[in-house]
Design a protein around this motif. Structure first.
Motif, short mmCIF file in Angstrom:
data_model
loop_
_atom_site.label_atom_id
_atom_site.label_comp_id
_atom_site.label_asym_id
_atom_site.label_seq_id
_atom_site.Cartn_x
_atom_site.Cartn_y
_atom_site.Cartn_z
N UNK A 150 -45.65 39.13 2.58
CA UNK A 150 -44.73 39.66 3.58
C UNK A 150 -43.83 38.56 4.13
N UNK A 151 -44.42 37.40 4.39
CA UNK A 151 -43.65 36.27 4.90
C UNK A 151 -42.63 35.80 3.86
N UNK A 152 -43.06 35.77 2.59
CA UNK A 152 -42.16 35.34 1.52
C UNK A 152 -41.00 36.32 1.36
N UNK A 153 -41.31 37.61 1.41
CA UNK A 153 -40.25 38.63 1.31
C UNK A 153 -39.28 38.55 2.47
N UNK A 154 -39.81 38.29 3.66
CA UNK A 154 -38.95 38.17 4.84
C UNK A 154 -38.04 36.96 4.71
N UNK A 155 -38.59 35.86 4.19
CA UNK A 155 -37.78 34.65 4.00
C UNK A 155 -36.69 34.87 2.97
N UNK A 156 -37.04 35.59 1.89
CA UNK A 156 -36.05 35.89 0.85
C UNK A 156 -34.94 36.78 1.39
N UNK A 157 -35.33 37.79 2.14
CA UNK A 157 -34.34 38.69 2.73
C UNK A 157 -33.41 37.95 3.69
N UNK A 158 -33.99 37.05 4.47
CA UNK A 158 -33.18 36.28 5.42
C UNK A 158 -32.20 35.37 4.68
N UNK A 159 -32.67 34.74 3.59
CA UNK A 159 -31.80 33.86 2.81
C UNK A 159 -30.68 34.65 2.16
N UNK A 160 -31.01 35.84 1.66
CA UNK A 160 -30.00 36.70 1.03
C UNK A 160 -28.93 37.10 2.05
N UNK A 161 -29.38 37.48 3.24
CA UNK A 161 -28.44 37.89 4.29
C UNK A 161 -27.54 36.72 4.69
N UNK A 162 -28.12 35.53 4.77
CA UNK A 162 -27.34 34.34 5.13
C UNK A 162 -26.30 34.04 4.06
N UNK A 163 -26.70 34.11 2.79
CA UNK A 163 -25.77 33.85 1.69
C UNK A 163 -24.62 34.86 1.67
N UNK A 164 -24.94 36.13 1.92
CA UNK A 164 -23.90 37.16 1.95
C UNK A 164 -22.92 36.90 3.08
#
Length: 211
Positions: free
Chosen positions: A35-49
């Protein structure tokens, strides 16, 4: 004997319970970690976008202001635009599983390699040197492509392509109209229809990816 059997059964039950508790704890830990890894990935994706959107806005402003009439700015942006397109397309050809995206990427390599070759002598005739490497903004686009997940890759690439081709079209049309070097003005005018075609195709693919 009966007492020994009862003690053995109790010990076995305790061991089984301990094993179950350990398995449950491990599963809970694994779930929390995932869950933590998925949250970190989602946050990174949102930042990149968000960074891509900001970069696109900066590029649009540059194309419609200084780049539309200043020869040095035009050459820098046009040459980097071609360089970015080829690099991004090469990544897409390796990573995308979407046939329309792959076909588009192949067209980008071919057409932007061709436009680089066409503009190079015109830039030299205008005493201008094309950019040797990407600026931080465009390198950021490339970095975001490389770091995009497989699930997000096609949309990341095509969203970038729509923004990049709108920027390139504005740049070319602006310099063709207001530029000071006759040779580069002609080159910009000649390239604009191809970039318009690329933009239309990218928008079509983008619409399909959203459905």
């Amino acid at each position: 004997m009966k007492r020994t059997l009862m003690l053995s059964a109790a010990a076995l039950a305790a061991l089984s319970l301990a094993a179950c508790n350990k398995t449950a704890a491990n599963n809970a830990g694994s779930t929390a970690s995932d869950t933590a890894a998925n949250a970190a990935t989602s946050a990174a994706t949102a930042t990149n976008k968000a960074e891509d959107a900001t970069g696109a806005a900066v590029g649009a402003t540059s194309a419609n202001t200084l780049g539309s009439h200043d020869t040095g700015a035009f050459v820098s942006n046009a040459s980097q635009g071609d360089m970015y397109e080829v690099q991004a397309a090469q990544i897409a050809q390796k990573r995308s599983k979407n046939k329309d995206v792959v076909a588009f990427a192949k067209m980008m390599v071919k057409d932007h390699t061709k436009s680089t070759a066409m503009m190079k002598p015109l830039m030299a005739a205008a005493n201008q040197t094309p950019a040797a490497k990407l600026d931080d903004r465009r390198q950021g686009f490339i970095d975001h492509l490389n770091s995009a997940s497989d699930a997000d890759f096609d949309k990341t690439y095509i969203d970038q392509q729509v923004a990049a081709h709108q920027e390139a079209l504005d740049l070319l049309q602006g310099y063709a109209k207001d530029g000071s070097d006759a040779g580069l003005k002609g080159g910009a005018a000649n390239l604009a229809p191809t970039v318009q075609m690329h933009l239309d195709k990218a928008k079509s693919i983008q619409a399909g990816l959203k459905s």
